[in-house]
Design a protein around this motif. Structure first.
Motif, PDB file in Angstrom:
ATOM      1  N   ASP A   5     -53.623  25.789 -56.918  1.00  0.00           N
ATOM      2  CA  ASP A   5     -54.882  25.174 -56.492  1.00  0.00           C
ATOM      3  C   ASP A   5     -55.957  26.227 -56.270  1.00  0.00           C
ATOM      4  OD1 ASP A   5     -53.698  22.705 -56.571  1.00  0.00           O
ATOM      5  OD2 ASP A   5     -53.449  22.504 -54.396  1.00  0.00           O
ATOM      6  N   GLN A   6     -55.592  27.324 -55.609  1.00  0.00           N
ATOM      7  CA  GLN A   6     -56.555  28.391 -55.339  1.00  0.00           C
ATOM      8  C   GLN A   6     -57.089  28.992 -56.634  1.00  0.00           C
ATOM      9  OE1 GLN A   6     -54.149  30.926 -52.856  1.00  0.00           O
ATOM     10  NE2 GLN A   6     -54.913  30.003 -50.962  1.00  0.00           N
ATOM     11  N   ARG A   7     -56.184  29.180 -57.623  1.00  0.00           N
ATOM     12  CA  ARG A   7     -56.625  29.739 -58.894  1.00  0.00           C
ATOM     13  C   ARG A   7     -57.556  28.785 -59.630  1.00  0.00           C
ATOM     14  NH1 ARG A   7     -50.829  32.220 -61.028  1.00  0.00           N
ATOM     15  NH2 ARG A   7     -50.774  34.019 -59.601  1.00  0.00           N
ATOM     16  N   CYS A   8     -57.258  27.490 -59.545  1.00  0.00           N
ATOM     17  CA  CYS A   8     -58.102  26.497 -60.208  1.00  0.00           C
ATOM     18  C   CYS A   8     -59.493  26.469 -59.578  1.00  0.00           C
ATOM     19  CB  CYS A   8     -57.440  25.126 -60.119  1.00  0.00           C
ATOM     20  SG  CYS A   8     -58.187  23.894 -61.209  1.00  0.00           S
ATOM     21  N   ILE A   9     -59.559  26.537 -58.261  1.00  0.00           N
ATOM     22  CA  ILE A   9     -60.850  26.578 -57.577  1.00  0.00           C
ATOM     23  C   ILE A   9     -61.636  27.807 -57.993  1.00  0.00           C
ATOM     24  CG2 ILE A   9     -61.931  26.894 -55.316  1.00  0.00           C
ATOM     25  CD1 ILE A   9     -59.672  25.142 -54.163  1.00  0.00           C
ATOM     26  N   ALA A  10     -60.968  28.960 -58.052  1.00  0.00           N
ATOM     27  CA  ALA A  10     -61.645  30.200 -58.442  1.00  0.00           C
ATOM     28  C   ALA A  10     -62.165  30.122 -59.867  1.00  0.00           C
ATOM     29  CB  ALA A  10     -60.685  31.382 -58.285  1.00  0.00           C
ATOM     30  N   ARG A  11     -61.353  29.546 -60.788  1.00  0.00           N
ATOM     31  CA  ARG A  11     -61.791  29.416 -62.179  1.00  0.00           C
ATOM     32  C   ARG A  11     -63.008  28.508 -62.285  1.00  0.00           C
ATOM     33  NH1 ARG A  11     -56.271  28.821 -63.409  1.00  0.00           N
ATOM     34  NH2 ARG A  11     -56.565  26.588 -63.780  1.00  0.00           N
ATOM     35  N   LEU A  12     -62.993  27.412 -61.528  1.00  0.00           N
ATOM     36  CA  LEU A  12     -64.113  26.486 -61.616  1.00  0.00           C
ATOM     37  C   LEU A  12     -65.387  27.091 -61.031  1.00  0.00           C
ATOM     38  CD1 LEU A  12     -65.458  23.887 -62.284  1.00  0.00           C
ATOM     39  CD2 LEU A  12     -64.425  22.841 -60.265  1.00  0.00           C
ATOM     40  N   ARG A  13     -65.276  27.782 -59.902  1.00  0.00           N
ATOM     41  CA  ARG A  13     -66.470  28.416 -59.341  1.00  0.00           C
ATOM     42  C   ARG A  13     -67.081  29.398 -60.322  1.00  0.00           C
ATOM     43  NH1 ARG A  13     -63.976  29.316 -53.280  1.00  0.00           N
ATOM     44  NH2 ARG A  13     -64.697  27.336 -52.387  1.00  0.00           N
ATOM     45  N   ALA A  15     -66.717  29.299 -63.592  1.00  0.00           N
ATOM     46  CA  ALA A  15     -67.260  28.553 -64.723  1.00  0.00           C
ATOM     47  C   ALA A  15     -68.604  27.922 -64.382  1.00  0.00           C
ATOM     48  CB  ALA A  15     -66.265  27.476 -65.155  1.00  0.00           C
ATOM     49  N   LEU A  16     -68.740  27.355 -63.190  1.00  0.00           N
ATOM     50  CA  LEU A  16     -70.013  26.752 -62.788  1.00  0.00           C
ATOM     51  C   LEU A  16     -71.128  27.783 -62.738  1.00  0.00           C
ATOM     52  CD1 LEU A  16     -68.752  24.395 -59.935  1.00  0.00           C
ATOM     53  CD2 LEU A  16     -69.699  23.670 -62.137  1.00  0.00           C
ATOM     54  N   ALA A  17     -70.788  29.007 -62.360  1.00  0.00           N
ATOM     55  CA  ALA A  17     -71.790  30.073 -62.289  1.00  0.00           C
ATOM     56  C   ALA A  17     -72.164  30.599 -63.665  1.00  0.00           C
ATOM     57  CB  ALA A  17     -71.283  31.209 -61.417  1.00  0.00           C
ATOM     58  N   GLU A  18     -71.174  30.719 -64.561  1.00  0.00           N
ATOM     59  CA  GLU A  18     -71.401  31.381 -65.835  1.00  0.00           C
ATOM     60  C   GLU A  18     -71.831  30.427 -66.951  1.00  0.00           C
ATOM     61  OE1 GLU A  18     -71.424  34.573 -66.380  1.00  0.00           O
ATOM     62  OE2 GLU A  18     -70.855  35.108 -64.338  1.00  0.00           O
ATOM     63  N   ASP A  19     -71.415  29.180 -66.897  1.00  0.00           N
ATOM     64  CA  ASP A  19     -71.735  28.247 -67.981  1.00  0.00           C
ATOM     65  C   ASP A  19     -73.228  27.929 -67.963  1.00  0.00           C
ATOM     66  OD1 ASP A  19     -72.033  25.659 -69.477  1.00  0.00           O
ATOM     67  OD2 ASP A  19     -69.869  25.913 -69.686  1.00  0.00           O
ATOM     68  N   PRO A  20     -73.936  28.081 -69.069  1.00  0.00           N
ATOM     69  CA  PRO A  20     -75.385  27.841 -69.083  1.00  0.00           C
ATOM     70  C   PRO A  20     -75.763  26.395 -68.802  1.00  0.00           C
ATOM     71  CG  PRO A  20     -74.547  28.198 -71.315  1.00  0.00           C
ATOM     72  CD  PRO A  20     -73.439  28.561 -70.373  1.00  0.00           C
ATOM     73  N   ARG A  21     -74.806  25.465 -68.903  1.00  0.00           N
ATOM     74  CA  ARG A  21     -75.118  24.065 -68.603  1.00  0.00           C
ATOM     75  C   ARG A  21     -75.292  23.827 -67.109  1.00  0.00           C
ATOM     76  NH1 ARG A  21     -70.090  21.334 -71.510  1.00  0.00           N
ATOM     77  NH2 ARG A  21     -69.166  23.245 -70.633  1.00  0.00           N
ATOM     78  N   ARG A  56     -63.817  19.849 -66.021  1.00  0.00           N
ATOM     79  CA  ARG A  56     -62.665  19.459 -66.842  1.00  0.00           C
ATOM     80  C   ARG A  56     -62.225  20.573 -67.773  1.00  0.00           C
ATOM     81  NH1 ARG A  56     -64.857  13.296 -68.046  1.00  0.00           N
ATOM     82  NH2 ARG A  56     -64.038  12.367 -66.109  1.00  0.00           N
ATOM     83  N   GLY A  57     -63.183  21.330 -68.259  1.00  0.00           N
ATOM     84  CA  GLY A  57     -62.831  22.451 -69.126  1.00  0.00           C
ATOM     85  C   GLY A  57     -62.163  23.594 -68.386  1.00  0.00           C
ATOM     86  N   ALA A  58     -62.575  23.801 -67.137  1.00  0.00           N
ATOM     87  CA  ALA A  58     -62.023  24.922 -66.363  1.00  0.00           C
ATOM     88  C   ALA A  58     -60.624  24.620 -65.847  1.00  0.00           C
ATOM     89  CB  ALA A  58     -62.953  25.254 -65.200  1.00  0.00           C
ATOM     90  N   CYS A  59     -60.357  23.368 -65.494  1.00  0.00           N
ATOM     91  CA  CYS A  59     -59.061  22.985 -64.912  1.00  0.00           C
ATOM     92  C   CYS A  59     -58.616  21.664 -65.516  1.00  0.00           C
ATOM     93  CB  CYS A  59     -59.162  22.871 -63.393  1.00  0.00           C
ATOM     94  SG  CYS A  59     -59.561  24.394 -62.550  1.00  0.00           S
ATOM     95  N   ALA A  60     -58.155  21.719 -66.765  1.00  0.00           N
ATOM     96  CA  ALA A  60     -57.790  20.505 -67.483  1.00  0.00           C
ATOM     97  C   ALA A  60     -56.579  19.800 -66.871  1.00  0.00           C
ATOM     98  CB  ALA A  60     -57.514  20.835 -68.953  1.00  0.00           C
ATOM     99  N   SER A  61     -55.784  20.513 -66.091  1.00  0.00           N
ATOM    100  CA  SER A  61     -54.556  19.939 -65.540  1.00  0.00           C
ATOM    101  C   SER A  61     -54.786  19.079 -64.302  1.00  0.00           C
ATOM    102  CB  SER A  61     -53.568  21.061 -65.185  1.00  0.00           C
ATOM    103  OG  SER A  61     -54.125  21.914 -64.189  1.00  0.00           O
ATOM    104  N   MET A  62     -56.018  19.056 -63.759  1.00  0.00           N
ATOM    105  CA  MET A  62     -56.285  18.310 -62.537  1.00  0.00           C
ATOM    106  C   MET A  62     -57.397  17.293 -62.749  1.00  0.00           C
ATOM    107  SD  MET A  62     -56.160  21.210 -59.515  1.00  0.00           S
ATOM    108  CE  MET A  62     -56.234  19.936 -58.239  1.00  0.00           C
ATOM    109  N   PRO A  63     -57.289  16.105 -62.167  1.00  0.00           N
ATOM    110  CA  PRO A  63     -58.407  15.158 -62.220  1.00  0.00           C
ATOM    111  C   PRO A  63     -59.592  15.680 -61.414  1.00  0.00           C
ATOM    112  CG  PRO A  63     -56.696  14.345 -60.756  1.00  0.00           C
ATOM    113  CD  PRO A  63     -56.130  15.562 -61.444  1.00  0.00           C
ATOM    114  N   VAL A  64     -60.791  15.294 -61.846  1.00  0.00           N
ATOM    115  CA  VAL A  64     -62.008  15.806 -61.230  1.00  0.00           C
ATOM    116  C   VAL A  64     -62.735  14.679 -60.510  1.00  0.00           C
ATOM    117  CG1 VAL A  64     -64.268  16.849 -61.656  1.00  0.00           C
ATOM    118  CG2 VAL A  64     -62.250  17.624 -62.945  1.00  0.00           C
ATOM    119  N   ALA A  65     -63.126  14.921 -59.272  1.00  0.00           N
ATOM    120  CA  ALA A  65     -63.984  14.009 -58.518  1.00  0.00           C
ATOM    121  C   ALA A  65     -65.355  14.664 -58.367  1.00  0.00           C
ATOM    122  CB  ALA A  65     -63.376  13.699 -57.157  1.00  0.00           C
ATOM    123  N   ASN A  66     -66.335  14.157 -59.092  1.00  0.00           N
ATOM    124  CA  ASN A  66     -67.682  14.710 -59.050  1.00  0.00           C
ATOM    125  C   ASN A  66     -68.452  14.008 -57.945  1.00  0.00           C
ATOM    126  OD1 ASN A  66     -70.339  15.484 -59.428  1.00  0.00           O
ATOM    127  ND2 ASN A  66     -70.248  15.403 -61.655  1.00  0.00           N
TER     128      ASN A  66
END
Length: 341
Positions: A5-13, A15-21, A56-66
């Protein structure tokens, strides 16, 4: 919380910072009942969809609640004070390549609410010239003078000088050890600015000793502090303001982890400010800090990083006085609080 879980959170943070979208550092990310939750304000509905796609791209193994929501930005409300200069200030804009027009939308009414706009660094997200052009277009032709310093994000790609030139071509005064004087209703309002740097605060600060790398670190801070002091000392104005990115006092860092205080600012900036004197200090950089503080001499310090003020900008009324420190009075709320739909 599991290691996965910690690694998934770190990857998403990341990704949110680096992805131009998305280009954001300010959304909360956590795991709840097996779901990856993203929460916080975004600028548009399209940006909400982008957050979901990136998650979803950063952590495909977990459902996402936006659980993001579109931030509301009603007009700024400012009470009048005779003789006061209305200073609007914001920092840590982190403008991305795909943010055309968003900042301009938030500045629609600034001409009727403020006399000058100060930008306290981290104007771009990754320090690219593409981002600087987006920012410059949104700032061009504003009805108030705009004065800025750069921040660490603006230096990230080694394009700081190009970014400065792009912004200055659009009419923004970008300071690095200089000052500028703006005339407002017969008063001379002077702003001295530097980026600043880290090093820490009294009792827990670095010193110019040991390895060359450590000496260089502290020398860089001393260089910026010296330039700020010189800019303030040579500034002939009725009201004088110091503008930095890094914090000069620890007061406005409350809420940040104390372990990172040395990377958020330096007491050397405070010493320079108190030695030269001014009426108001504005900085950014500390996203989890607080808005208000003071130097040892009692000069008001305001942290205007957007995650702190949670507004398009904060407006202060600054009234020069013949003796002592002027009073910088925040007109609250500058904007209504963000509300979740």
């Amino acid at each position: 919380m599991s290691t996965l879980d910690q690694r998934c959170i770190a990857r998403l943070r990341e990704a949110l910072a680096e992805d131009p979208r998305t280009n954001t550092l300010d959304l909360d990310v956590f795991v709840r009942d097996g779901e990856l939750v993203v929460r916080g304000p975004v600028e548009t509905g399209d940006r909400q969809d982008d957050v979901t796609a990136v998650a979803r791209g950063a952590c495909a193994s977990m459902p996402v609640a936006n659980e993001t929501f579109v931030a509301e930005h009603p007009p700024v409300r400012v009470e009048g004070r005779p003789g006061a200069v209305r200073v609007a200030a914001a920092g840590d804009l982190h403008v991305g390549r795909d943010a055309e027009g968003l900042l301009r939308l938030r500045l629609t009414t600034i001409g009727s609410q403020a006399d000058v706009l100060l930008l306290a660094g981290d104007l771009t997200h990754h320090g690219t010239t593409d981002e600087a052009h987006v920012l410059a277009a949104d700032l061009a032709g504003l009805p108030v003078a705009t004065v800025a310093v750069l921040g660490n994000h603006d230096y990230h790609r080694g394009k700081a000088e190009e970014i400065r030139a792009i912004l200055q071509d659009s009419g923004v005064h970008v300071l690095e050890g200089e000052h500028v004087v703006v005339r407002i209703r017969g008063q001379r309002v002077g702003i001295a600015g530097v980026k600043g740097f880290g090093g820490g605060f009294a009792g827990a600060c670095g010193t110019e000793f040991g390895e060359d790398e450590m000496k260089a670190f502290i020398r860089h801070t001393k260089h910026h502090a010296d330039r700020l002091r010189e800019a303030l000392e040579t500034l002939d104005a009725d009201i004088r303001i110091a503008l930095t990115h890094y914090a000069p006092v620890p007061d406005t860092l409350e809420g940040e982890r104390r372990e990172i205080y040395p990377f958020l600012g330096s007491y050397l900036l405070e010493e320079a400010i108190d030695a030269a004197g001014c009426d108001l200090v504005v900085h950014g950089h500390a996203h989890k800090g607080v808005e208000t503080g003071d130097t040892a001499a009692g000069i008001p310090v305001r942290n205007v990083a957007l995650p702190v003020i949670r507004d398009a900008y904060r407006v202060y009324h600054v009234i020069g006085e013949e003796h002592g420190v002027a009073r910088a009075r925040p007109m609250l709320p500058a904007l209504a609080p963000h509300r979740q739909r």
